[in-house]
Each structure stands twice: as structure tokens, then as C-alpha cells.
Design an enzyme around this catalytic site. Structure first.
Site, PDB file in Angstrom:
ATOM      1  N   ASP A  83       0.127   0.266  10.683  1.00  0.00           N
ATOM      2  CA  ASP A  83      -0.447   1.423  10.014  1.00  0.00           C
ATOM      3  C   ASP A  83      -1.359   2.129  11.021  1.00  0.00           C
ATOM      4  O   ASP A  83      -1.549   1.663  12.152  1.00  0.00           O
ATOM      5  CB  ASP A  83      -1.193   1.012   8.737  1.00  0.00           C
ATOM      6  CG  ASP A  83      -1.331   2.192   7.775  1.00  0.00           C
ATOM      7  OD1 ASP A  83      -1.123   3.354   8.195  1.00  0.00           O
ATOM      8  OD2 ASP A  83      -1.664   1.965   6.594  1.00  0.00           O
TER       9      ASP A  83
HETATM   10  C1  NOJ Z   1      -2.398   5.526   6.665  1.00  0.00           C
HETATM   11  C2  NOJ Z   1      -1.760   5.100   5.396  1.00  0.00           C
HETATM   12  O1  NOJ Z   1      -2.254   3.846   4.999  1.00  0.00           O
HETATM   13  C3  NOJ Z   1      -0.245   5.022   5.463  1.00  0.00           C
HETATM   14  O2  NOJ Z   1       0.245   4.844   4.168  1.00  0.00           O
HETATM   15  C4  NOJ Z   1       0.339   6.237   6.109  1.00  0.00           C
HETATM   16  O3  NOJ Z   1       1.749   6.144   6.152  1.00  0.00           O
HETATM   17  C5  NOJ Z   1      -0.249   6.396   7.489  1.00  0.00           C
HETATM   18  N1  NOJ Z   1      -1.683   6.571   7.364  1.00  0.00           N
HETATM   19  C6  NOJ Z   1       0.343   7.558   8.256  1.00  0.00           C
HETATM   20  O4  NOJ Z   1      -0.060   8.758   7.751  1.00  0.00           O
END
Ligand code: NOJ
Length: 741
Positions: free
Chosen positions: A267
Site C-alpha cells: 500500500d
Molecule cells: C492507500 C489506500 O489504503 C489504498 O486503498 C489505495 O489503493 C492506495 N492508497 C492508492 O491510492
């Protein structure tokens, strides 16, 4: 199924790997976001461009539109040494431009066909804009409505969550990932992100393996079994090791036990965050993550900046880097990007495929199907298309709050407000609007919610003046519809709440409107279950509409005025108070169960100040018509291991409207080697019954439905008695028993 048999690697990828330097391999493990679009001058980070050319980028996100993506893709294809195309990712969470309901709302439709159609539409629109990889579906189980991201989940239940996960993956990926209208799915957040302690985002997770395997992991596994091409790790730790660097999770479980053959991405900076978790410096955590099975590093550049050094120092091997790189390249190959890096870049497609009339019609249908009728005092709903209707509330004419959280590719300016929807649908009625109250009167709270722009506007007019205007209108109207609840960003990422009631400003409004003696309908918007014990006691109708998306107002009007009879059912339990959290339908009996009638008893598992039962159970939802269940029967009384059993029930539509019903089957494994839940969802069917119609519904319980993970984590069924419950929600009363030999 797209997945690759590890024994038969892709010759083109293997040939490419042989040509790559170690640095180029590391480059493929790097995922960046230039923050706006590579082609637009100012926002183009020089470094991103240079890194693409240097072969230091495997994928981008935050870039969209065929022309902009083409610029980025050309940099990679024409200007890097090996010309390897980029993955282009995006967060297409509930629709691309045609935003449909937040996932928690969509799941309330219990309609897998519709969900698949939703994902197909999102994929068609996103690929038309040059995207080939989607950071969805999010399949985290959540039993804690304090957690803001429950909005992005399919709720609390592993069985329903698994079906949803499968439908979404199949919708996004189709049967051919190289087709121009399909994209790679990314299952997230692996794993257990929804179980953050106290519902506080990014908080620790500590859970037994038995609970993990039986309750929290099934949807991820279902998504993997459905062929999901990629997996995103979660921010939290599991057994003390952050998911992004957790070898047990990423290698032993995901790859070895489940046979996952795709690639794993972190993530957003979750790799770097392992430093704050307390696992060492950037080089140490990057080494740990690579060895654990992480293939791609989102944004943080830990891999890019440290892996070569770690290789030189003998801390990682070239084979480990090659394995990760191979998995990224294989995904690109399967997307068809090696055949034609520009296959998703047809500049005529956006106009043809995005925000079409058909797509908006589907979004409207999806929204109407996601609404849950919580209460219908005096059968107040549906309303007639006549008379004077007072439409009141801070969300009644609030375009910016219709899409819901995490709709970064959508545009709220395109959303239909409730006021507009009412005027469109109820053209014969006299519809008048007053705001009535602020979403919240607290400017400090508003500031925290308004990070992406104004969602809560605290008016200069005093709360008293707002209220007076609304009451004056209500008193001269035939009926009041008040649209209240949460602003869009009161749920979502880093939007946890310890108090999940309707904000005081709006509670006051509701109470005052009811006191006028006029019939009052509450249209309730939120990204989570709310605690509404007081409002629920009022003589009102309550329609829960989540955040419905771009067609919000039209869909709400469709249901309020009876063009669609609501059929949604809650997929997360609604507690009476936050003290009951975590609360979910598949809880265990305990050794000292409270009495059925909920009377307090000392030395039983109950509370001094609250019943155990929720305000509204999982699976709950009313209709404008009524359904009667009868004649539950099984085709066998005893079955052997490996056999299925059919459960049949008769359902009659006994009310005045045609309507859809979600027939739900729950199972109790009466005695087993580890404590069983009191009941678990093991089947459902959504059916349409015309007014006066009667139908037989048969749901089959397959051998796997009787299984659970035992104390050694084997998936087994144990001989003994099972009790089947069938009905309209998780409190289903009709029951029969059978024996497994
Ligand atoms: C953080 C989030 O937790 C995740 O769900 C998302 O896909 C990513 N950012 C990318 O934007």
C-alpha cells in the site's frame, strides 16, 4: 482464469529477464504517482520522467486519459533501454466516472449479477481512459463501524464477502485480461485491515489463526480463487509483523497454501512505514519485504534506493529480485501490454464509453438496489406524486456529498442532488426545500472532514434561523422528507469516529420536524452503520441510502415515490450503542449465554446497561410489501461426508406491491471440536415475487459449506447435528435439523 502455471513460465518474459540488468529489474518493482498527469508540465515531476527513461519505474498511478497515459507509456517504450511498458493503476472503487454506491451500499443489494455488471462498467470506463490496473476490490471484513473504511467493504460476513469478492474480480477481469475493456484486479488490503483495534485506522491487529481463517481470510481467498491478478498488502501488522513484510502471510499462506501466482504490491508507503512500526531502517525493511514476498513498492522507493546495496552486501540475492520482477512482467504480458503497449489508449473511447446514458442508468439502478428500508411507520412510504412536500436537511441539496468517500475518479459536479431527483421524478408534487441545519455545527470537526474541499459548510446563519425556516416550511406541507446523516468524508480512510450517531445539529432538526406532527420520512446517508436508537423510536419512515453515487437524487426519488420497491439488506449489524462494538451476527454462544428474552441475569454474558442484541441485525431490510415464509424442508435427514443437501422453503408475497426478497440461509454446527458461531450465513437467493405470488426457493448446502478450519487449521467437517435457519434476516426463525455422518 488468467493465472500462470509456475512450471510453464512465459518464454517472452524469460527472454526479457535474461536481458535485464539488476538495476532494471529493481526498476520494475517501483510504482510511482506523479500526482496529476505526466503530460501536464508543472505537475510532472521531473524525476518521474527521468526515472521512467532510466528504467526505474514499473508502473504509475494517478495518470489518466489516453493522451496523458500515452505520453508516459511512450517514455517507457521509446526512451528506456528495454522499452518495457508501464502498468497504469487507479483507485476505481465504486465506479470510474459513473460513480455508483459506496461498496458497503452496493453489497446491501445482495445481487451478485448487478455487482458484476457494476465492475464491468467501471472496467470499461477506466480502460477507456487508459487504466489497465485497478486497486480494487477491497474485501476486508469489518465488524467495527467506528472504522471509516467500513464504507469501502462488503460488511461483516465472510460468506457474503467471498461472493462479492468473486463477482467484482470477474467483473473487472472478464475472461481475457488482454481485452481492451478489462483490467487487472488488485485484492486489498491483505490482510485483516478491517480488524484494526478500536476501529482506529492503521491500528494494530492481533487475532488468533482460527478467527483469521474462519472469519477474516475467506474473501481474500475467494478473490484469489477467482483469478485476481494482484494483491495489495495492508498497513497493519499481523502477529507483530507488518503485512508488507510478513513472510508467513505473503509467501506461506498466499503463494504456497493458496497457490497465488500474481504479484503483490504494497500500500501507499506501507513499506517505509515499517520503520515507524519499529522494524529497522529503510534498507532493513526493504530487505525484509522483498524476502517476505512483496513484489512492488508503492511510492516509497525503498526498493529502488536500497535493494542494489543490499545485493552488494549479500543481504538479498539476484534470484529474489528476479522472482519479484518476473511477477510484475508476467502481469504486463497478460494485460497484452507487450503485444501493444498502447492498447488501452484509444482517444475516441472516453466519449464512447464514459458516462454514457446506459452507464448512468445502471448507476441509478445500482443505487436504488442498495437502499435499505429500516422502518416504515404507518406505511408512510412510498409517497404519492402529489401535494406539498417539504424536502429538508443539510444533505437534501448537497451535490458534494452524493458520491461518497474514495471516488477520486468521479466528479461530484455531475451528481444529481435529492432536490433535483425529486423534481425529476415527482413532477406533479409541489416540492419546497429548506436546509434546516448544518451537517455539524462544529467548525473544528468540519475542518477535519473538509480535507478534499467543503463537504460540511457551517452556515453564517444561526442554527436557530435555519431551523425556523425549515419548521415554517414543514408546517405548511403535507409531508416532510428530511435528508440527514454523514457527509462524504465522515467515513473513508483516516475517518474513524468514536461516536457514530447522527450529529447533534441534525438530531435536533429531526426531533423538531417530528414534533410538528407532520408525517416525516428520514432519508439517511452514511458510510457506515450509525447508532440511531432514538430516531428509530420516532414515528417515522427511515430509508438508509449510504452514499449513492452520481445518480443519487434520481435513485432516492425512484424509491421514495415507489418506482422501485426497496430490497436492500444490511451487510453489517447496526449496534444500539458504540459499547456493543465489535458486534456481528456470527458471534459465539459463550459458556454463559444471556437468556433469550434479554432480561439481565447476574453471571451471564450480558451488560448492565444495554441488551446484547443489536438495533438492527445483519441481513435486515424491509420492503413496501410483506413476505411470508413457510414449509421449510430438507431433502434428506442424514448425509454422508462429501454429500450436499437441499433446503427448500415457500415464500409468499402477501402485501400490495411486487417486490424482491433476499432469502437467507444460516447454519449452526451444533457440536464441534472448536466453539462454533451461533449461526453463520451459508446461502442466499434474491428473488422477485409479484403481488400475491408464491414461490419455492431451494438453496443447496455443498460439502464445503459444512466445513471450518479446526485447531490445526485443516478445513474439515465433523459428524454430528446441524441446524438450518431460513428467513428474511439473521434472526431467521424457521428451522430444521440434519445429521452429518
Ligand atoms: C492507500 C489506500 O489504503 C489504498 O486503498 C489505495 O489503493 C492506495 N492508497 C492508492 O491510492
Amino acid at each position: 482464469m488468467w493465472t500462470i502455471n509456475a512450471q510453464e513460465r512465459i518464454p517472452e518474459v524469460e527472454a526479457l529477464l535474461r536481458k535485464m540488468t539488476l538495476e532494471e529489474k529493481i526498476g520494475q518493482l517501483n510504482l510511482l504517482t506523479p500526482g496529476g498527469g505526466v503530460a501536464t508540465g508543472e505537475v510532472v515531476s521531473k524525476n518521474v520522467e527521468a526515472k521512467i527513461k532510466a528504467g526505474q519505474v514499473g508502473g504509475l498511478f494517478g495518470v489518466a486519459g489516453p493522451d496523458k497515459v500515452r505520453v508516459a507509456q511512450e517514455l517507457a517504450v521509446k526512451e528506456s533501454r528495454l522499452g518495457i511498458p508501464l502498468l497504469i493503476g487507479s483507485d476505481v472503487i465504486h465506479g470510474y466516472k459513473t460513480t455508483y454506491p459506496i461498496p458497503l451500499g452496493l453489497s446491501a443489494s445482495w445481487d451478485m449479477d448487478l455487482m458484476k455488471q457494476a465492475a464491468q462498467m467501471a472496467a470499461r470506463e477506466a480502460t477507456a481512459d487508459g487504466i489497465n490496473w485497478n486497486f480494487s476490490p477491497m474485501v476486508d471484513i469489518s465488524r467495527d463501524p467506528r472504522w471509516g473504511r467500513i464504507a469501502e467493504t462488503a460488511g461483516e460476513d465472510p460468506y457474503l464477502g467471498s461472493k462479492t469478492a468473486e463477482a467484482m474480480v470477474k467483473g473487472y477481469q472478464g475472461s481475457d485480461l488482454a481485452a481492451a475493456h478489462t483490467l487487472l484486479a488488485c485484492v486489498k488490503h491483505f490482510a485483516l485491515y478491517g480488524a484494526a483495534e478500536a476501529g482506529r485506522d492503521y491500528h494494530s491487529v492481533d487475532m488468533s489463526k482460527i478467527k483469521m481463517f474462519n472469519q477474516y481470510l475467506p474473501p481474500y481467498k475467494a478473490a484469489v480463487d477467482a483469478g485476481a491478478a494482484s494483491v495489495m498488502t495492508s498497513f497493519n501488522d499481523i502477529d507483530g509483523v507488518p503485512a508488507t513484510g510478513n513472510k508467513w502471510l505473503l509467501t506461506d499462506l498466499l503463494r504456497k497454501r493458496w497457490g497465488f501466482d500474481g504479484f503483490v504490491v504494497s500500500d501507499y508507503t506501507s513499506l517505509n512505514e515499517m520503520i515507524a512500526h519499529g522494524l529497522g531502517d529503510l534498507q532493513a525493511v526493504s530487505t525484509l519485504a522483498l524476502k517476505a514476498g512483496l513484489d512492488m513498492d508503492m511510492v516509497g522507493e525503498g526498493f529502488l534506493t536500497t535493494l542494489k546495496k543490499s545485493f552488494d552486501e549479500g543481504k538479498v540475492t539476484e534470484a529474489e529480485i528476479t522472482d519479484a520482477c518476473r511477477r510484475v512482467l508476467e502481469a504486463k504480458y497478460i494485460s497484452g501490454l507487450f503485444d501493444d503497449p498502447y492498447r488501452y489508449l484509444d482517444s475516441k473511447r472516453p466519449e464512447k464509453d464514459i458516462l454514457t446514458k446506459e452507464n448512468r442508468a445502471l448507476a441509478r439502478k445500482l443505487a436504488a438496489h442498495s437502499f435499505v428500508l429500516l422502518k416504515n411507520h404507518n406505511d408512510m412510504l412510498p409517497l404519492g406524486n402529489k401535494g406539498k412536500i417539504a424536502l429538508i436537511g443539510p444533505l437534501a441539496d448537497s451535490r458534494e456529498n452524493m458520491l461518497g468517500t474514495w471516488a477520486p475518479t468521479g466528479d461530484f459536479n455531475l451528481a444529481v442532488t435529492v432536490l433535483e431527483g425529486f423534481k425529476n421524478v415527482a413532477s406533479e408534487a409541489n416540492i419546497q426545500y429548506a436546509k434546516g441545519s448544518n451537517i455539524s455545527n462544529d467548525p473544528e470537526f468540519a475542518k477535519k472532514v473538509n480535507v478534499f474541499g467543503p463537504r460540511i459548510e457551517v452556515e453564517e446563519r444561526s442554527p436557530e434561523a435555519l431551523l425556523k425556516e425549515a419548521l415554517d416550511l414543514a408546517k405548511t406541507s403535507d409531508v416532510v422528507v428530511t435528508v440527514v446523516g454523514e457527509a462524504t468524508e465522515m467515513s473513508g480512510e483516516a475517518a474513524s469516529r468514536t461516536d457514530i450517531s447522527i450529529p447533534d445539529s441534525q438530531k435536533k432538526l429531526i426531533r423538531a420536524l417530528v414534533d410538528t406532527g407532520k408525517p416525516v420520512v428520514l432519508v439517511l446517508m452514511s458510510g457506515r452503520p450509525l447508532t440511531i436508537p432514538e430516531e428509530f423510536e420516532l414515528p417515522v419512515a427511515i430509508l438508509q441510502v449510504w452514499h449513492p453515487g452520481v445518480e443519487a437524487g434520481n435513485a432516492i426519488a425512484d424509491v421514495v415515490f415507489g418506482d422501485y420497491n426497496p430490497s436492500g439488506k444490511l451487510t453489517a449489524t447496526w449496534p444500539r450503542n458504540v459499547g456493543q462494538i465489535p458486534i456481528y451476527h456470527s458471534a459465539k454462544n459463550t459458556g454463559r449465554p444471556a437468556p433469550e428474552n434479554e432480561e439481565f441475569q447476574k453471571f451471564k454474558s450480558n451488560y448492565l446497561d444495554s441488551p446484547n442484541s443489536p438495533l438492527l441485525p445483519f441481513g435486515y431490510g424491509l420492503s413496501y410489501t410483506t413476505f411470508e415464509y413457510s414449509n421449510l424442508r430438507l431433502n434428506k435427514e442424514t448425509i454422508g461426508q462429501g454429500e450436499s443437501i437441499s433446503v427448500t422453503v415457500t415464500i409468499a408475497n402477501t402485501g400490495d406491491y411486487d417486490g424482491e426478497e433476499v432469502v437467507q440461509l444460516y447454519l449452526r454446527d451444533v457440536v464441534r471440536s472448536i466453539t462454533p458461531p451461533k449461526r453463520e450465513l451459508k446461502g442466499f437467493q434474491k428473488i422477485l415475487l409479484k403481488k400475491g405470488e408464491r414461490k419455492e426457493v431451494t438453496i443447496t448446502l455443498f460439502p464445503d459449506d459444512l466445513k471450518f478450519y479446526n485447531s490445526t487449521l485443516e478445513f474439515v467437517s465433523e459428524p454430528g447435528e446441524f441446524e438450518v435457519f431460513v428467513g428474511t434476516d439473521s434472526d431467521a426463525q424457521l428451522s430444521k435439523t440434519f445429521t452429518l455422518k
